[in-house]
Design a protein around this motif. Structure first.
Motif, PDB file in Angstrom:
ATOM      1  N   UNK A  99       0.839  -1.191   0.000  1.00  0.00           N
ATOM      2  CA  UNK A  99       0.000   0.000   0.000  1.00  0.00           C
ATOM      3  C   UNK A  99       0.870   1.236   0.000  1.00  0.00           C
ATOM      4  N   UNK A 100       0.816   1.965  -1.107  1.00  0.00           N
ATOM      5  CA  UNK A 100       1.726   3.104  -1.276  1.00  0.00           C
ATOM      6  C   UNK A 100       1.443   4.241  -0.288  1.00  0.00           C
ATOM      7  N   UNK A 101       2.528   4.931   0.033  1.00  0.00           N
ATOM      8  CA  UNK A 101       2.414   6.130   0.853  1.00  0.00           C
ATOM      9  C   UNK A 101       2.420   7.336  -0.080  1.00  0.00           C
ATOM     10  N   UNK A 102       2.348   8.516   0.495  1.00  0.00           N
ATOM     11  CA  UNK A 102       2.352   9.713  -0.336  1.00  0.00           C
ATOM     12  C   UNK A 102       3.716   9.938  -0.994  1.00  0.00           C
ATOM     13  N   UNK A 103       4.754   9.429  -0.379  1.00  0.00           N
ATOM     14  CA  UNK A 103       6.094   9.599  -0.922  1.00  0.00           C
ATOM     15  C   UNK A 103       6.621   8.254  -1.426  1.00  0.00           C
ATOM     16  N   UNK A 104       6.939   8.197  -2.689  1.00  0.00           N
ATOM     17  CA  UNK A 104       7.456   6.967  -3.290  1.00  0.00           C
ATOM     18  C   UNK A 104       8.814   6.619  -2.685  1.00  0.00           C
ATOM     19  N   UNK A 105       9.631   7.618  -2.396  1.00  0.00           N
ATOM     20  CA  UNK A 105      10.952   7.381  -1.826  1.00  0.00           C
ATOM     21  C   UNK A 105      10.844   6.725  -0.455  1.00  0.00           C
ATOM     22  N   UNK A 106       9.949   7.221   0.394  1.00  0.00           N
ATOM     23  CA  UNK A 106       9.734   6.625   1.717  1.00  0.00           C
ATOM     24  C   UNK A 106       9.268   5.188   1.555  1.00  0.00           C
ATOM     25  N   UNK A 107       8.363   4.954   0.618  1.00  0.00           N
ATOM     26  CA  UNK A 107       7.853   3.611   0.333  1.00  0.00           C
ATOM     27  C   UNK A 107       8.996   2.667  -0.047  1.00  0.00           C
ATOM     28  N   UNK A 108       9.888   3.125  -0.915  1.00  0.00           N
ATOM     29  CA  UNK A 108      11.001   2.285  -1.352  1.00  0.00           C
ATOM     30  C   UNK A 108      11.978   1.998  -0.213  1.00  0.00           C
ATOM     31  N   UNK A 109      12.251   2.996   0.612  1.00  0.00           N
ATOM     32  CA  UNK A 109      13.180   2.812   1.727  1.00  0.00           C
ATOM     33  C   UNK A 109      12.596   1.838   2.744  1.00  0.00           C
ATOM     34  N   UNK A 110      11.322   2.024   3.101  1.00  0.00           N
ATOM     35  CA  UNK A 110      10.690   1.148   4.094  1.00  0.00           C
ATOM     36  C   UNK A 110      10.544  -0.280   3.587  1.00  0.00           C
ATOM     37  N   UNK A 111      10.265  -0.441   2.311  1.00  0.00           N
ATOM     38  CA  UNK A 111       9.990  -1.776   1.801  1.00  0.00           C
ATOM     39  C   UNK A 111      11.229  -2.519   1.307  1.00  0.00           C
ATOM     40  N   UNK A 112      12.368  -1.862   1.238  1.00  0.00           N
ATOM     41  CA  UNK A 112      13.558  -2.519   0.692  1.00  0.00           C
ATOM     42  C   UNK A 112      13.918  -3.810   1.431  1.00  0.00           C
TER      43      UNK A 112
END
Length: 148
Positions: A99-112
């Motif tokens: 489930x995406x967040x408002x920031x794609x970068x935060x999403x990528x960092x958290x999900x890595x």
């Protein structure tokens, strides 16, 4: 005294078995609805709650023994920080990853780090284990400090 322990553990295992049967039925219904509606979110929420509650149920004996003690309630903060927070992160990884967040970068960092687990063939098993462990860690982190 000894018969009391046998009886209590028999009741305890019956409660756990009933919980497992009921939760398996609920998950079956939710999985069927998810496939019909093409919406996995309710199934993911239910499975997360059910597995965390199973961990809480498994640790319930600890809490019941603590309730009988005298003293002030305390929280085992190192246990919550060092075990609870990482387990929470891992137990909620489906939500973080899918489930995406408002920031794609935060999403990528958290999900890595989660990608390695989710790409495994055993990802559902891991998620269930993390969720049960989280529930157990939460319930066993409360104890009563003896008054001096």
């Amino acid at each position: 005294m000894r018969k009391y322990h046998w009886r209590m553990y028999l009741i305890y295992i019956l409660i756990i078995l009933c919980y497992l049967i009921g939760s398996s039925w609920i998950l079956g219904v939710q999985k069927e609805q998810a496939s019909k509606m093409f919406d996995p979110f309710p199934f993911m929420v239910w499975s997360t709650v059910i597995f965390i509650m199973l961990g809480i149920l498994l640790g319930l004996e600890h809490l019941l023994l603590e309730i009988k003690k005298e003293g002030q309630w305390e929280l085992n903060l190192p246990k919550i920080i060092l075990l609870g927070i990482p387990l929470f992160y891992l137990a909620m990884s489906y939500f973080i990853y899918y489930f995406p967040t408002s920031s794609v970068t935060v999403q990528e960092i958290l999900s890595y780090p989660i990608r390695f687990i989710l790409c495994s063939r055993m990802s559902q098993t891991y998620m269930g284990i993390f969720q049960v462990m989280l529930g157990y860690i939460i319930i066993t982190s409360f104890y009563k400090m003896q008054d001096s």
